[in-house]
Write a protein that holds these residues in place. Structure first.
Motif, PDB file in Angstrom:
ATOM      1  N   THR A 191      -3.066  52.818 -89.289  1.00  0.00           N
ATOM      2  CA  THR A 191      -4.409  53.427 -89.854  1.00  0.00           C
ATOM      3  C   THR A 191      -5.363  52.754 -89.319  1.00  0.00           C
ATOM      4  OG1 THR A 191      -2.953  53.479 -92.123  1.00  0.00           O
ATOM      5  CG2 THR A 191      -5.575  53.080 -92.205  1.00  0.00           C
ATOM      6  N   LEU A 202      -9.204  62.445 -92.824  1.00  0.00           N
ATOM      7  CA  LEU A 202      -7.943  62.844 -93.600  1.00  0.00           C
ATOM      8  C   LEU A 202      -6.916  62.037 -93.127  1.00  0.00           C
ATOM      9  CD1 LEU A 202      -8.434  66.656 -94.360  1.00  0.00           C
ATOM     10  CD2 LEU A 202      -8.600  64.629 -95.731  1.00  0.00           C
ATOM     11  N   ALA A 203      -6.549  61.831 -91.965  1.00  0.00           N
ATOM     12  CA  ALA A 203      -5.503  61.255 -91.356  1.00  0.00           C
ATOM     13  C   ALA A 203      -5.388  59.731 -91.784  1.00  0.00           C
ATOM     14  CB  ALA A 203      -5.230  61.573 -90.043  1.00  0.00           C
ATOM     15  N   TYR A 242      -2.968  55.184 -97.489  1.00  0.00           N
ATOM     16  CA  TYR A 242      -2.221  55.566 -98.675  1.00  0.00           C
ATOM     17  C   TYR A 242      -0.835  55.055 -98.619  1.00  0.00           C
ATOM     18  CZ  TYR A 242      -0.597  58.264-102.567  1.00  0.00           C
ATOM     19  OH  TYR A 242       0.192  58.764-103.539  1.00  0.00           O
ATOM     20  N   PHE A 243       0.046  55.533 -97.412  1.00  0.00           N
ATOM     21  CA  PHE A 243       1.398  55.334 -97.198  1.00  0.00           C
ATOM     22  C   PHE A 243       1.467  53.879 -96.874  1.00  0.00           C
ATOM     23  CE2 PHE A 243       1.490  59.907 -95.450  1.00  0.00           C
ATOM     24  CZ  PHE A 243       1.977  60.254 -96.715  1.00  0.00           C
ATOM     25  N   PHE A 295      -7.150  58.087 -94.302  1.00  0.00           N
ATOM     26  CA  PHE A 295      -6.802  58.222 -95.559  1.00  0.00           C
ATOM     27  C   PHE A 295      -5.346  58.349 -95.899  1.00  0.00           C
ATOM     28  CE2 PHE A 295      -5.476  60.343 -99.831  1.00  0.00           C
ATOM     29  CZ  PHE A 295      -6.452  59.347-100.650  1.00  0.00           C
ATOM     30  N   LEU A 296      -4.559  59.238 -95.251  1.00  0.00           N
ATOM     31  CA  LEU A 296      -3.261  59.356 -95.713  1.00  0.00           C
ATOM     32  C   LEU A 296      -2.499  57.986 -95.137  1.00  0.00           C
ATOM     33  CD1 LEU A 296      -2.373  62.871 -94.906  1.00  0.00           C
ATOM     34  CD2 LEU A 296      -2.404  61.890 -97.098  1.00  0.00           C
ATOM     35  N   GLY A 297      -2.851  57.771 -93.750  1.00  0.00           N
ATOM     36  CA  GLY A 297      -2.308  56.343 -93.480  1.00  0.00           C
ATOM     37  C   GLY A 297      -2.605  55.119 -94.150  1.00  0.00           C
TER      38      GLY A 297
END
Length: 170
Positions: free
Chosen positions: A142, A93-94, A100-101, A96-98
């Motif tokens: 990421t 999840l982290a 994404y950002f 993916f978020l990294g």
């Protein structure tokens, strides 16, 4: 592959250090300028841009070195396979978020470049420069997350865990 990642993280950490030195020099120039009566225009704004760039560029190397603050309240009570599953999920999840950002920061930097966006100060500094540094830092972060995810998924201890283990036993 690890050797290439080592160079990437060292490069990112070196760039972060350059921006931190730039902050110190800008603050020194501003202080000395006030003392001798010379205005150093937009030193605070440039120091802020340098802070943003330096902070984001240091994220990946800091994660890999185990110097990020991680809350281990739940993980410290888990053992074996369950801990590995939970850590794999959180790292996925982290990651993916990294990513994404990083993507949206790169889009923002590209738009600022194409529109010619500049800071509102006297210097009219191009905004894409600190935004691109932030995007690059998020990409490196990421990559560090993905490296840790692959390590955990393969049953190996991620790089950051070595330092955490030594701090928990002290």
């Amino acid at each position: 592959m690890r050797r290439s990642l080592d160079y990437l993280f060292k490069f990112s950490a070196g760039l972060a250090a350059v921006f931190l030195v730039a902050i110190a020099l800008l603050i020194l120039a501003s202080s000395l300028g006030r003392f001798i009566g010379i205005a150093v225009h937009d030193a605070n704004e440039l120091a802020g841009f340098s802070l943003a760039a330096g902070t984001f560029l240091a994220l990946g190397p800091a994660l890999r070195a185990g110097t990020h603050i991680r809350v281990l309240i739940v993980l410290s009570h888990l053992k074996g396979g369950l801990r590995r599953v939970i850590e794999t999920i959180t790292l996925a999840l982290a990651s993916f978020l990294g990513g994404y950002f990083a993507y949206w920061m790169a889009v923002l930097a590209e738009e600022s470049f194409s529109y010619g966006d500049t800071s509102p100060g006297v210097l009219a500094f191009p905004l894409w420069i600190p935004q691109a540094a932030m995007a690059f830092g998020l990409v490196v972060f990421t990559i560090a997350m993905l490296e840790a995810l692959f390590d955990v998924a393969r049953g190996r201890q991620p790089g950051f865990a070595t330092r955490e283990t030594s701090e928990l036993t002290e």
